[in-house]
Design a protein around this motif. Structure first.
Motif, PDB file in Angstrom:
ATOM      1  N   ARG A 112      55.238  45.140  73.256  1.00  0.00           N
ATOM      2  CA  ARG A 112      56.632  45.603  74.078  1.00  0.00           C
ATOM      3  C   ARG A 112      57.646  45.680  72.684  1.00  0.00           C
ATOM      4  NH1 ARG A 112      57.632  40.388  78.041  1.00  0.00           N
ATOM      5  NH2 ARG A 112      57.452  39.585  76.001  1.00  0.00           N
ATOM      6  N   SER A 113      58.167  46.587  73.210  1.00  0.00           N
ATOM      7  CA  SER A 113      59.420  47.255  72.312  1.00  0.00           C
ATOM      8  C   SER A 113      60.726  47.340  73.071  1.00  0.00           C
ATOM      9  CB  SER A 113      58.939  48.452  71.612  1.00  0.00           C
ATOM     10  OG  SER A 113      59.983  49.036  70.956  1.00  0.00           O
ATOM     11  N   ASP A 166      62.505  49.624  71.957  1.00  0.00           N
ATOM     12  CA  ASP A 166      62.479  50.868  71.969  1.00  0.00           C
ATOM     13  C   ASP A 166      64.181  51.305  71.407  1.00  0.00           C
ATOM     14  OD1 ASP A 166      60.215  51.630  72.631  1.00  0.00           O
ATOM     15  OD2 ASP A 166      60.621  51.693  74.671  1.00  0.00           O
ATOM     16  N   GLN A 167      64.479  50.556  70.274  1.00  0.00           N
ATOM     17  CA  GLN A 167      65.610  50.855  69.555  1.00  0.00           C
ATOM     18  C   GLN A 167      65.524  51.237  68.027  1.00  0.00           C
ATOM     19  OE1 GLN A 167      68.617  47.788  70.367  1.00  0.00           O
ATOM     20  NE2 GLN A 167      68.297  47.836  72.472  1.00  0.00           N
ATOM     21  N   TYR A 168      66.101  52.156  67.600  1.00  0.00           N
ATOM     22  CA  TYR A 168      65.858  52.624  66.056  1.00  0.00           C
ATOM     23  C   TYR A 168      67.133  51.665  65.471  1.00  0.00           C
ATOM     24  CZ  TYR A 168      65.173  55.324  62.026  1.00  0.00           C
ATOM     25  OH  TYR A 168      64.664  55.783  60.689  1.00  0.00           O
ATOM     26  N   CYS A 169      66.341  50.312  65.268  1.00  0.00           N
ATOM     27  CA  CYS A 169      67.467  49.510  64.460  1.00  0.00           C
ATOM     28  C   CYS A 169      66.467  48.449  64.010  1.00  0.00           C
ATOM     29  CB  CYS A 169      68.209  48.581  65.732  1.00  0.00           C
ATOM     30  SG  CYS A 169      68.964  46.966  65.061  1.00  0.00           S
ATOM     31  N   SER A 170      66.749  47.868  62.804  1.00  0.00           N
ATOM     32  CA  SER A 170      65.755  46.992  62.109  1.00  0.00           C
ATOM     33  C   SER A 170      65.588  45.668  62.657  1.00  0.00           C
ATOM     34  CB  SER A 170      66.190  46.724  60.553  1.00  0.00           C
ATOM     35  OG  SER A 170      67.610  46.438  60.341  1.00  0.00           O
ATOM     36  N   ALA A 179      62.358  43.898  64.330  1.00  0.00           N
ATOM     37  CA  ALA A 179      61.814  42.607  63.987  1.00  0.00           C
ATOM     38  C   ALA A 179      61.579  41.777  64.953  1.00  0.00           C
ATOM     39  CB  ALA A 179      62.836  41.906  62.971  1.00  0.00           C
ATOM     40  N   LEU A 180      62.544  42.026  66.098  1.00  0.00           N
ATOM     41  CA  LEU A 180      62.247  41.220  67.331  1.00  0.00           C
ATOM     42  C   LEU A 180      61.057  41.687  68.026  1.00  0.00           C
ATOM     43  CD1 LEU A 180      65.961  40.538  68.226  1.00  0.00           C
ATOM     44  CD2 LEU A 180      64.365  38.840  67.497  1.00  0.00           C
ATOM     45  N   ASP A 181      60.788  42.886  67.913  1.00  0.00           N
ATOM     46  CA  ASP A 181      59.585  43.400  68.656  1.00  0.00           C
ATOM     47  C   ASP A 181      58.637  42.600  68.005  1.00  0.00           C
ATOM     48  OD1 ASP A 181      60.689  45.447  69.743  1.00  0.00           O
ATOM     49  OD2 ASP A 181      60.264  46.981  68.549  1.00  0.00           O
ATOM     50  N   ALA A 182      58.550  42.203  66.746  1.00  0.00           N
ATOM     51  CA  ALA A 182      57.274  41.549  66.237  1.00  0.00           C
ATOM     52  C   ALA A 182      57.232  39.952  66.312  1.00  0.00           C
ATOM     53  CB  ALA A 182      56.998  41.948  64.618  1.00  0.00           C
ATOM     54  N   VAL A 183      58.416  39.338  66.185  1.00  0.00           N
ATOM     55  CA  VAL A 183      58.598  38.058  66.239  1.00  0.00           C
ATOM     56  C   VAL A 183      59.595  37.346  67.442  1.00  0.00           C
ATOM     57  CG1 VAL A 183      57.931  37.909  63.888  1.00  0.00           C
ATOM     58  CG2 VAL A 183      60.471  37.929  64.505  1.00  0.00           C
ATOM     59  N   GLY A 184      59.946  38.128  68.247  1.00  0.00           N
ATOM     60  CA  GLY A 184      60.925  37.684  69.284  1.00  0.00           C
ATOM     61  C   GLY A 184      60.207  37.068  70.522  1.00  0.00           C
ATOM     62  N   ASP A 230      48.377  38.559  68.669  1.00  0.00           N
ATOM     63  CA  ASP A 230      49.557  39.413  68.280  1.00  0.00           C
ATOM     64  C   ASP A 230      50.028  39.627  66.908  1.00  0.00           C
ATOM     65  OD1 ASP A 230      49.541  40.105  70.829  1.00  0.00           O
ATOM     66  OD2 ASP A 230      51.210  38.793  71.438  1.00  0.00           O
ATOM     67  N   MET A 231      50.048  38.047  66.360  1.00  0.00           N
ATOM     68  CA  MET A 231      50.322  38.220  65.036  1.00  0.00           C
ATOM     69  C   MET A 231      49.410  38.706  64.012  1.00  0.00           C
ATOM     70  SD  MET A 231      51.981  34.064  64.928  1.00  0.00           S
ATOM     71  CE  MET A 231      52.108  34.050  63.087  1.00  0.00           C
ATOM     72  N   GLU A 232      47.900  38.521  64.233  1.00  0.00           N
ATOM     73  CA  GLU A 232      47.041  39.448  63.668  1.00  0.00           C
ATOM     74  C   GLU A 232      47.152  40.907  63.446  1.00  0.00           C
ATOM     75  OE1 GLU A 232      42.873  37.517  63.421  1.00  0.00           O
ATOM     76  OE2 GLU A 232      43.576  36.717  65.440  1.00  0.00           O
ATOM     77  N   ARG A 233      47.547  41.083  64.847  1.00  0.00           N
ATOM     78  CA  ARG A 233      47.604  42.797  65.095  1.00  0.00           C
ATOM     79  C   ARG A 233      48.956  43.286  64.268  1.00  0.00           C
ATOM     80  NH1 ARG A 233      50.126  43.871  70.697  1.00  0.00           N
ATOM     81  NH2 ARG A 233      51.567  43.041  69.654  1.00  0.00           N
ATOM     82  N   ASP A 234      49.843  42.476  64.287  1.00  0.00           N
ATOM     83  CA  ASP A 234      51.153  43.155  63.720  1.00  0.00           C
ATOM     84  C   ASP A 234      51.001  42.517  62.122  1.00  0.00           C
ATOM     85  OD1 ASP A 234      52.008  43.803  66.143  1.00  0.00           O
ATOM     86  OD2 ASP A 234      52.948  42.056  66.523  1.00  0.00           O
ATOM     87  N   GLY A 235      49.894  42.049  61.563  1.00  0.00           N
ATOM     88  CA  GLY A 235      49.988  41.985  60.304  1.00  0.00           C
ATOM     89  C   GLY A 235      50.682  40.768  59.694  1.00  0.00           C
ATOM     90  N   LEU A 236      51.001  39.690  60.519  1.00  0.00           N
ATOM     91  CA  LEU A 236      51.818  38.555  60.100  1.00  0.00           C
ATOM     92  C   LEU A 236      50.676  37.433  59.623  1.00  0.00           C
ATOM     93  CD1 LEU A 236      54.646  38.423  62.960  1.00  0.00           C
ATOM     94  CD2 LEU A 236      54.570  39.446  60.770  1.00  0.00           C
TER      95      LEU A 236
END
Length: 218
Positions: free
Chosen positions: A7-8, A10-14, A18-23, A62-68
């Motif tokens: 889920r995203s 969809d904002q071009y903002c760091s 970041a919240l896309d991955a850990v929010g 999800d964390m595996e997929r996102d490289g965390l």
């Protein structure tokens, strides 16, 4: 269980990226637990009271997929699967430290419904040790809720070693601290410094290592 579709915002903002991955709920708390080093699924579930097995499994995928985080099998005789942080996942340490410092003011009187684990005070105490000049060594911490140990200093952070662990230090420690959860919370809020807490008797210190000596300096 396969990872959920990402889920995203969809904002071009760091910050949004970041919240896309850990929010998601629980993700950063899983990172907190994995800063102790490789953990089995059952250990993670035990130290994350309130999380369902399905949600924990989903977040780990999800964390595996996102490289965390990665999952690997321990060699015999362990032969168990463990999860551990990647370099990218460990990069969340300053985020967790800042979040903990920001939220420390919310730690008032413990509510009857609040779970607690001794090692949840590890990150605030690591910051307090740095501020007190106790920047190297293994520090054992005794609370009524249990005992854990810290690996103070930049080396553990830079070399990817566990920052803390449950139970007594596996070998000789540089210092042992004895205090209560109320004092830990006060240290996290910045209401008292660690050296001041030692000087006033709120924290007991034993040991002859550099960390113990730094905390006993006037």
């Amino acid at each position: 269980m396969s990872p959920r579709p990402r889920r995203s915002y969809d904002q071009y903002c760091s910050a949004a990226r970041a919240l896309d991955a850990v929010g998601d709920r629980w993700t950063l708390l899983i990172v907190r637990e994995l800063l102790a080093g490789p953990r089995r699924y059952t250990d993670l579930h035990a130290d994350l009271p309130g999380v369902s097995t399905d949600v924990l499994a989903s977040r780990l995928k999800d964390m595996e997929r996102d490289g965390l985080a990665t999952r690997r099998r321990l060699p015999p005789p362990g032969a168990a699967y463990v999860y551990e942080l990647t370099v990218r996942g460990r990069g969340l340490l300053p985020v967790l430290e800042a979040l903990g410092a920001w939220g420390a003011g919310e730690l008032g009187e413990r509510r009857p419904t609040d779970a607690v684990r001794a090692h949840w005070f590890a990150l605030p105490l690591l910051r307090a040790l740095r501020e007190a000049g106790a920047t190297e060594g293994v520090v054992e911490v005794g609370l009524e809720e249990g005992t854990f140990h810290l690996h103070a200093g930049a080396r553990a952070e830079e070399e990817g070693e566990p920052l803390y662990g449950d139970g007594p230090a596996p070998g000789p420690s540089d210092a042992r601290l004895v205090l209560d959860a109320v004092t830990c919370a006060a240290l996290g809020r910045g209401e008292v410094g660690l050296r001041e807490a030692v000087r006033t008797g709120r924290v007991g210190v034993t040991g002859d290592g550099a960390a113990a000596k730094a905390l006993r300096e006037d």
